[in-house]
Design a protein around this motif. Structure first.
Motif, PDB file in Angstrom:
ATOM      1  N   VAL A 111      43.418 121.447 105.921  1.00 11.27           N
ATOM      2  CA  VAL A 111      45.212 121.517 106.389  1.00 11.27           C
ATOM      3  C   VAL A 111      44.980 120.462 108.077  1.00 11.27           C
ATOM      4  N   ASP A 112      46.282 120.794 108.528  1.00  9.70           N
ATOM      5  CA  ASP A 112      46.198 119.543 109.597  1.00  9.70           C
ATOM      6  C   ASP A 112      46.886 120.959 110.116  1.00  9.70           C
ATOM      7  N   PRO A 113      45.915 120.879 111.742  1.00 13.24           N
ATOM      8  CA  PRO A 113      46.071 122.201 113.188  1.00 13.24           C
ATOM      9  C   PRO A 113      47.106 121.535 113.436  1.00 13.24           C
ATOM     10  N   VAL A 114      48.170 120.369 113.759  1.00 10.39           N
ATOM     11  CA  VAL A 114      49.110 120.358 114.383  1.00 10.39           C
ATOM     12  C   VAL A 114      50.434 121.090 113.752  1.00 10.39           C
TER      13      VAL A 114
ATOM     14  N   LEU B 150      55.498 126.467 107.136  1.00  8.93           N
ATOM     15  CA  LEU B 150      54.387 127.196 106.574  1.00  8.93           C
ATOM     16  C   LEU B 150      54.135 126.393 105.116  1.00  8.93           C
ATOM     17  N   ALA B 151      55.288 126.405 104.398  1.00 13.04           N
ATOM     18  CA  ALA B 151      55.405 125.219 103.790  1.00 13.04           C
ATOM     19  C   ALA B 151      54.813 123.622 103.680  1.00 13.04           C
ATOM     20  N   VAL B 152      55.276 122.627 105.093  1.00 10.73           N
ATOM     21  CA  VAL B 152      54.859 121.805 105.943  1.00 10.73           C
ATOM     22  C   VAL B 152      53.316 121.743 105.226  1.00 10.73           C
ATOM     23  N   GLY B 153      52.845 122.366 106.226  1.00 11.03           N
ATOM     24  CA  GLY B 153      51.311 122.169 106.556  1.00 11.03           C
ATOM     25  C   GLY B 153      50.671 122.627 105.469  1.00 11.03           C
ATOM     26  N   TYR B 154      50.982 123.676 104.710  1.00 15.73           N
ATOM     27  CA  TYR B 154      50.048 124.300 103.490  1.00 15.73           C
ATOM     28  C   TYR B 154      48.955 122.706 102.384  1.00 15.73           C
ATOM     29  N   ARG B 155      48.438 122.805 102.563  1.00 10.23           N
ATOM     30  CA  ARG B 155      47.348 122.332 101.187  1.00 10.23           C
ATOM     31  C   ARG B 155      46.114 123.083 100.394  1.00 10.23           C
ATOM     32  N   ARG B 156      46.973 122.471  99.187  1.00 17.51           N
ATOM     33  CA  ARG B 156      45.928 122.949  98.190  1.00 17.51           C
ATOM     34  C   ARG B 156      44.758 123.281  98.154  1.00 17.51           C
ATOM     35  N   GLY B 157      43.682 124.083  98.363  1.00 13.91           N
ATOM     36  CA  GLY B 157      42.166 124.549  98.443  1.00 13.91           C
ATOM     37  C   GLY B 157      41.910 123.693  99.886  1.00 13.91           C
ATOM     38  N   GLY B 158      42.489 123.270 100.697  1.00 15.52           N
ATOM     39  CA  GLY B 158      42.247 123.641 102.247  1.00 15.52           C
ATOM     40  C   GLY B 158      41.753 124.497 102.675  1.00 15.52           C
TER      41      GLY B 158
END
Length: 115
Positions: free
Chosen positions: A69-72, A45-53
């Motif tokens: 956000v990254d779907p992978v 979750l920390a790796v895939g989080y993107r603010r405003g994504g």
């Protein structure tokens, strides 16, 4: 990006490892192993989080107009949950078989495991 989720994942992992090392019960050990494995959820979750994504569906927006956000990473987190549940179920089945065969779930009383 904040370092807090990474610290939380590390703390959860260490708590699970401590419980695994000090466990005197096979069911407790399986639970502690599940706690160790759940730290990977927080890490993903920390790796895939993107603010405003937003969700990576481009049917209503033009590509590149807003962050997604990254779907992978989402697929990896889902796979991680499924593998974790499978491993936990398999280990609990092995604990049940050990209890049936030896009459105990205390690792110290299992004489066949001593070297």
């Amino acid at each position: 990006m904040s370092v807090l989720p990474y610290l939380a994942a590390g703390w959860i992992f260490l708590v699970g490892c401590y419980g695994l090392a000090t466990s005197r019960n096979l069911i407790h050990a399986v639970g502690c192993l599940s706690v160790c494995q759940s730290s990977t959820y927080v890490l993903l979750l920390a790796v895939g989080y993107r603010r405003g994504g937003t969700a990576p569906v481009f049917s209503d927006i033009t590509p590149g107009s807003r962050p997604v956000v990254d779907p992978v990473v989402q697929a990896l987190a889902l796979t991680d949950v499924v593998v974790g549940a499978t491993v936990t179920a398999l280990l609990l089945a092995l604990v049940i078989q050990t209890a049936k065969r030896h009459g105990t779930i205390d690792p110290d009383q299992l004489s066949e495991l001593r070297g």
